[in-house]
Design a protein around this motif. Structure first.
Motif, PDB file in Angstrom:
ATOM      1  N   PHE A 587       0.953  -1.053  -0.038  1.00 32.51           N
ATOM      2  CA  PHE A 587      -0.027  -0.018   0.120  1.00 32.51           C
ATOM      3  C   PHE A 587       0.962   1.131  -0.045  1.00 32.51           C
ATOM      4  O   PHE A 587       1.870   1.416   0.734  1.00 32.51           O
ATOM      5  CB  PHE A 587      -0.937   0.155   1.311  1.00 32.51           C
ATOM      6  N   VAL A 588       0.704   2.105  -0.865  1.00 29.88           N
ATOM      7  CA  VAL A 588       1.367   3.297  -1.130  1.00 29.88           C
ATOM      8  C   VAL A 588       0.430   4.486  -0.932  1.00 29.88           C
ATOM      9  O   VAL A 588      -0.788   4.500  -0.931  1.00 29.88           O
ATOM     10  CB  VAL A 588       2.133   3.290  -2.306  1.00 29.88           C
ATOM     11  N   SER A 589       1.243   5.659  -0.561  1.00 31.62           N
ATOM     12  CA  SER A 589       0.347   7.057  -0.265  1.00 31.62           C
ATOM     13  C   SER A 589       0.138   7.583  -1.831  1.00 31.62           C
ATOM     14  O   SER A 589      -0.772   8.515  -1.892  1.00 31.62           O
ATOM     15  CB  SER A 589       0.802   7.806   0.722  1.00 31.62           C
ATOM     16  N   ALA A 590       1.149   7.231  -2.763  1.00 34.54           N
ATOM     17  CA  ALA A 590       1.007   7.762  -4.017  1.00 34.54           C
ATOM     18  C   ALA A 590       1.710   6.885  -5.067  1.00 34.54           C
ATOM     19  O   ALA A 590       2.627   6.232  -4.463  1.00 34.54           O
ATOM     20  CB  ALA A 590       1.431   9.497  -4.304  1.00 34.54           C
ATOM     21  N   LEU A 591       1.397   7.193  -6.345  1.00 37.35           N
ATOM     22  CA  LEU A 591       2.170   6.429  -7.161  1.00 37.35           C
ATOM     23  C   LEU A 591       3.172   7.243  -8.055  1.00 37.35           C
ATOM     24  O   LEU A 591       2.960   8.383  -8.369  1.00 37.35           O
ATOM     25  CB  LEU A 591       1.196   5.700  -8.317  1.00 37.35           C
ATOM     26  N   PRO A 592       4.409   6.756  -8.437  1.00 40.01           N
ATOM     27  CA  PRO A 592       5.200   7.763  -9.170  1.00 40.01           C
ATOM     28  C   PRO A 592       4.871   8.238 -10.644  1.00 40.01           C
ATOM     29  O   PRO A 592       4.450   7.306 -11.292  1.00 40.01           O
ATOM     30  CB  PRO A 592       6.733   7.140  -9.117  1.00 40.01           C
ATOM     31  N   LYS A 593       4.842   9.421 -10.936  1.00 40.11           N
ATOM     32  CA  LYS A 593       3.697   9.725 -12.142  1.00 40.11           C
ATOM     33  C   LYS A 593       4.867  10.660 -12.874  1.00 40.11           C
ATOM     34  O   LYS A 593       5.450  11.504 -12.529  1.00 40.11           O
ATOM     35  CB  LYS A 593       2.605  10.302 -11.970  1.00 40.11           C
ATOM     36  N   THR A 594       4.656  10.487 -14.172  1.00 41.88           N
ATOM     37  CA  THR A 594       5.325  11.567 -15.112  1.00 41.88           C
ATOM     38  C   THR A 594       4.267  12.781 -14.969  1.00 41.88           C
ATOM     39  O   THR A 594       3.230  12.542 -14.607  1.00 41.88           O
ATOM     40  CB  THR A 594       5.236  11.101 -16.478  1.00 41.88           C
ATOM     41  N   MET A 600       4.765   5.753 -13.753  1.00 42.11           N
ATOM     42  CA  MET A 600       6.151   5.328 -14.347  1.00 42.11           C
ATOM     43  C   MET A 600       6.340   3.968 -13.805  1.00 42.11           C
ATOM     44  O   MET A 600       7.217   3.681 -12.713  1.00 42.11           O
ATOM     45  CB  MET A 600       7.262   6.285 -13.905  1.00 42.11           C
ATOM     46  N   ARG A 601       5.983   2.967 -14.477  1.00 44.44           N
ATOM     47  CA  ARG A 601       6.268   1.626 -14.054  1.00 44.44           C
ATOM     48  C   ARG A 601       7.657   1.186 -13.991  1.00 44.44           C
ATOM     49  O   ARG A 601       7.785  -0.016 -13.387  1.00 44.44           O
ATOM     50  CB  ARG A 601       5.264   0.778 -15.151  1.00 44.44           C
ATOM     51  N   ARG A 602       8.304   1.733 -15.054  1.00 44.38           N
ATOM     52  CA  ARG A 602       9.777   1.162 -15.174  1.00 44.38           C
ATOM     53  C   ARG A 602      10.684   1.411 -13.522  1.00 44.38           C
ATOM     54  O   ARG A 602      11.427   0.464 -12.941  1.00 44.38           O
ATOM     55  CB  ARG A 602      10.575   2.287 -15.918  1.00 44.38           C
ATOM     56  N   ILE A 603      10.185   2.274 -12.829  1.00 48.12           N
ATOM     57  CA  ILE A 603      11.101   2.676 -11.532  1.00 48.12           C
ATOM     58  C   ILE A 603      10.115   1.545 -10.343  1.00 48.12           C
ATOM     59  O   ILE A 603      10.912   0.811  -9.785  1.00 48.12           O
ATOM     60  CB  ILE A 603      10.529   3.964 -10.925  1.00 48.12           C
TER      61      ILE A 603
END
Ligand code: PRX
Length: 635
Positions: A587-594, A600-603
C-alpha cells in the motif's frame, strides 16, 4: 470541415471500407475539400516503410495559420477562438476573437523576426498555459520557424537537453507561472538551463506573475515593449507540405527523450479531420481539452485541430483541485462547455473526492466527454459516464500517441456504441493490425497481440530530430513494413480494440501473457482502491510473479491490511482468474507519475526487483519524493 463528416454506423463502415481500399483517394479528397492551399500537391503520399521515409501532399504549398485563422475571418472574425480561463477564478476570463488572434499572432511573428528568427530556425517555448503560448506557437508557424514546446514544469536539466538537442536560437518563457496556490519561478529555471545552451541567442520574457527576475544584458528581453510596437500585419511565409512544423519531445522508457518531428500539411489535415469527427464538433460548440499544450494532446486538440475547424477552444491555466476540487465542473458550467476531454489520471483523482463537488454544478451543456493518455479502467469509466456525462454523453476513449500526431482508434460519438475500457474502432484511413512475436499477423477476432499500423496516415511523425536511425529502429524494425506502436491490444468478438498497455510492461506468469491494464482495472474495482500499478518481478517457479502497488481512497490506517489484500485478490480471481492474483501488495500513499500523468512503471519494476541502483532518467517525474517512501516500505 464541410465534408467527410460521418453520419451513422453504416456510413462509418462504408467510409472506412473505402478509405482502406484506397487511402490515397480518401485523404486526397479530405485535403482538397477542406483547406486553403497556395499550391496543390503533385502526389498524395509516397512511402518507404523499410527506411521509414514518408511524405504526404508532396510539393503542396500552404501556411497552417492561414487555415487556422485567416480563412475564418470573413465568417467568424468576431467569434471567440480562444477562451482563457486563468488559474485564479477571481481573475476574469479572456475571450480572444479570431480577428484578435490574427493581430496577436502577427505582432508576435514580427517580434520574433526582429530577433533574427527565420524560416527553419528552432524556437523553444517554455510558457505556462496562457494565451501567449498559443500565440507564440502560431507566430512560429506563420513565419516558418519550428516550435518546440517544453512543458513548463520540467527541470533545468530537462530543458537544457531539449534546447541543445534541437539547437534553438530563441527561447520564449515567462517570469513565472501560477499553479494552484503556488507560483513557480520559470525564468530562474531558464537562466540555469541557458548557461549550458550555446545556440540560444535571445530569451524573450512574457510577464505573468510579476515575480522578480534577473535579465541578462544583451540576451534577455521583455516581450511587452517589443510587442506593443510591432505591426499587426505579417504576411505568412509559404511553406512546403513537408516543412517541419514542430518538434515535441517524448520520453522513451530508457535513453534520452526523442524529438518527434511533425510536418505541416499532414499534421494539419489529420488533426482537423479527427477533431471534427471524434468530438462531433458543431459551430458554436465550446470545446475544452484539459491537457497542457506542452503535450501532444494540447498541440493537436487544444490548438491546431480546433482552430482549423474554426472552433472555440479553452486554455485553462490552473489545476483541477484549485481553489477546490470542483474547478473542472465549475469551468464547465461557467463557459457552457459542450465537449470535455481529459485524462484517466484526472478522472481517478476527482472520483476520490466527494460526489457533492460534481453535483453542485450544472453540467447539462456537455454533449461529448473524452479520455486520453492511458487505458481508462472500468471503475473510472463508469464514474465518468454516470457522474459527469450523466449517462447521456458518449465517452470517446481515444487511443493515439505523440508519434501518431492525432487520434487513431476511438468511438465516434452517437455512432459507435461505446464499451467500457475499449477504444473501439479505428478511424477511417487507419489500419490497425495485431502481430504475434514471430511477426505473423493475427487475423480474426477474440485475439491479442502487438499493435501495429499497416499503412501510413498523414499525421505520422516523420523522424526523430537529428536521429533518423533511431526513428527507424524504434518504430519500423520490429515488424517490417509496419509501424509498431509499442502497445499491446486485444480485439474482441465484434472487432473492438482494447489497449492492454505498453508491451514492455507485459508480464509472463507461468507462461501466460498478462497485460498490466486489465489487472489494474480489476484491482481498482475494489471499493477501497483509488489507483494501482502492477509490475512483474522474477520468480523461481512462475518465471515472473505479480507485485501490486496500491493506493487507497483514504489513508487506510484503520483497515486490516491483510484482509484487504485477500479481498483485492478475490476481485482479481473473480474478474480475470487466479492466474493474475498478486503475490505481493504494497500500500502506497501515491504512485510515481510523469508530469503528463502516466504511472512510471519502470521505477516500480526496479523497486519490485529490489534493484535500487539505477532508476534511469527521472527528470520527467512529478513526485520524485514518493520513490524513496515506496523503496523504504518495499515488501
Ligand atoms: O500506451 C498508450 C497510451 O499512451 C501512449 C502514448 O503516450 P503519449 O505519446 O504521451 O501520448 C499521449 C496522448 C496521445 C500510448 O502508446 N495511451 C494513450 N491513449 C490511450 C492509451 N492507452 C490506452 N487507451 C488510450 N485511450
Amino acid at each position: 470541415m464541410k465534408n467527410y463528416v460521418i453520419d451513422d454506423l453504416p456510413d462509418y463502415f462504408k467510409q472506412y471500407k473505402k478509405s482502406i481500399k484506397n487511402p490515397k483517394k480518401f485523404w486526397d479528397k479530405v485535403a482538397d475539400e477542406n483547406f486553403v492551399w497556395y499550391q496543390r500537391w503533385s502526389k498524395v503520399v509516397s512511402y518507404d516503410m523499410e527506411n521509414a521515409k514518408i511524405e504526404w501532399f508532396k510539393n503542396a504549398k500552404l501556411n497552417i495559420t492561414k487555415n487556422c485563422i485567416d480563412r475564418h475571418l470573413n465568417e467568424r472574425g468576431d467569434k471567440t477562438a480562444i477562451i482563457f480561463e486563468p488559474n485564479d477564478p477571481k481573475e476574469e476570463a479572456q475571450h480572444i476573437s479570431y480577428k484578435d488572434l490574427r493581430d496577436r499572432v502577427c505582432k508576435m511573428a514580427n517580434v520574433l523576426r526582429d530577433l533574427g528568427v527565420e524560416k527553419g530556425d528552432r524556437v523553444c517555448i517554455y510558457l505556462p498555459m496562457i494565451p501567449e503560448l498559443a500565440v507564440t506557437m502560431l507566430a512560429c508557424a506563420r513565419l516558418g520557424a519550428v516550435h518546440s514546446v517544453i512543458f513548463a514544469g520540467f527541470s533545468a536539466n530537462a530543458v537544457e537537453s531539449r534546447v541543445n538537442d534541437c539547437g534553438a536560437k530563441v527561447i520564449v518563457c515567462s517570469d513565472g507561472s501560477f499553479r494552484g496556490a503556488k507560483s513557480i519561478d520559470l525564468k530562474g529555471i531558464i537562466d540555469e538551463a541557458v548557461e549550458k545552451c550555446p545556440t540560444v541567442e535571445k530569451v524573450l520574457v512574457v510577464k505573468r506573475t510579476g515575480g522578480e527576475v534577473k535579465m541578462k544584458e544583451g540576451r534577455d528581453l521583455w516581450l511587452a515593449p517589443l510587442y506593443d510596437q510591432a505591426p499587426s500585419d505579417f504576411i505568412s511565409v509559404i511553406m512546403d507540405a513537408e516543412d517541419p512544423l514542430f518538434i515535441l519531445y517524448t520520453s522513451g522508457s530508457t535513453g534520452k527523450p526523442k524529438g518527434m518531428l511533425h510536418t505541416t500539411a499532414g499534421f494539419m489535415v489529420f488533426t482537423a479531420y479527427t477533431f471534427k469527427n471524434v468530438f462531433n464538433y458543431k459551430e458554436n460548440d465550446i470545446y475544452w481539452c484539459t491537457a497542457d499544450i506542452g503535450w501532444i494532446t494540447g498541440h493537436s486538440y487544444i490548438l491546431y485541430g480546433p482552430l482549423a475547424n474554426g472552433a472555440t477552444t479553452v486554455i485553462f491555466e490552473g489545476v483541477p483541485t484549485y481553489p477546490e476540487p470542483d474547478r473542472f465542473w465549475e469551468v464547465i458550467e461557467k463557459h457552457k462547455i459542450t465537449q470535455f476531454y481529459t485524462a484517466p489520471t484526472a478522472i481517478r483523482a476527482l472520483a476520490k473526492e466527494s460526489y457533492d463537488w460534481v453535483e453542485k454544478h450544472d453540467l447539462s451543456s456537455l454533449r461529448v466527454i473524452g479520455s486520453v493518455g492511458e487505458p481508462i479502467n472500468d471503475e473510472a469509466w463508469h464514474w465518468y459516464n454516470d457522474h459527469v456525462g450523466k449517462k447521456k454523453c458518449p465517452i470517446v476513449d481515444t487511443w493515439w500517441q505523440t508519434e501518431t500526431g492525432g487520434i487513431m482508434i476511438s468511438p465516434l460519438p452517437f455512432i459507435t456504441p461505446t464499451k467500457p475500457t475499449y477504444a473501439t474502432l479505428p478511424l477511417p484511413g487507419i489500419q490497425p493490425v495485431l502481430m504475434d512475436d514471430k511477426r505473423n499477423e493475427i487475423t480474426g477476432n477474440q485475439v491479442d497481440g502487438n499493435l501495429c499500423i499497416r499503412f501510413p496516415w498523414p499525421g505520422i511523425a516523420r523522424t526523430i530530430w537529428g536521429d533518423h536511425q533511431r526513428y527507424k529502429e524504434t518504430y519500423f524494425t520490429a515488424f517490417p513494413g509496419k509501424y509498431f506502436t509499442g502497445d499491446g491490444a486485444l480485439r474482441d468478438e465484434v472487432g473492438y480494440y482494447r489497449i492492454t498497455g505498453r508491451v514492455d510492461d507485459v508480464i509472463i506468469v507461468s507462461g501466460h501473457n498478462l497485460g498490466t491494464a486489465p489487472i489494474e482495472d480489476s484491482v481498482n474495482q475494489h471499493p477501497a482502491v483509488a489507483e494501482s500499478a502492477i509490475v512483474g518481478y522474477p520468480h523461481d517457479v512462475k518465471g515472473s510473479a505479480l507485485y501490486g502497488f496500491v493506493m487507497l481512497k483514504d489513508s487506510g490506517e484503520d483497515r486490516d491490511r491483510d484482509n484487504l489484500r485477500k479481498e483485492i485478490n478475490g476481485v482479481i480471481s473473480d474478474t480475470i482468474g487466479p492466474i493474475a492474483k498478486l503475490d505481493k501488495i504494497q500500500f502506497v500513499s501515491a504512485l510515481p507519475k510523469t508530469r503528463s500523468g502516466k504511472i512510471m512503471r519502470r521505477i516500480l519494476r526496479k523497486i519490485a526487483e529490489g534493484d535500487f541502483a539505477n532508476f534511469g532518467d527521472t527528470s520527467t517525474l512529478l513526485n520524485p519524493e514518493i520513490v524513496e517512501e515506496i523503496k523504504n516500505e518495499k515488501m
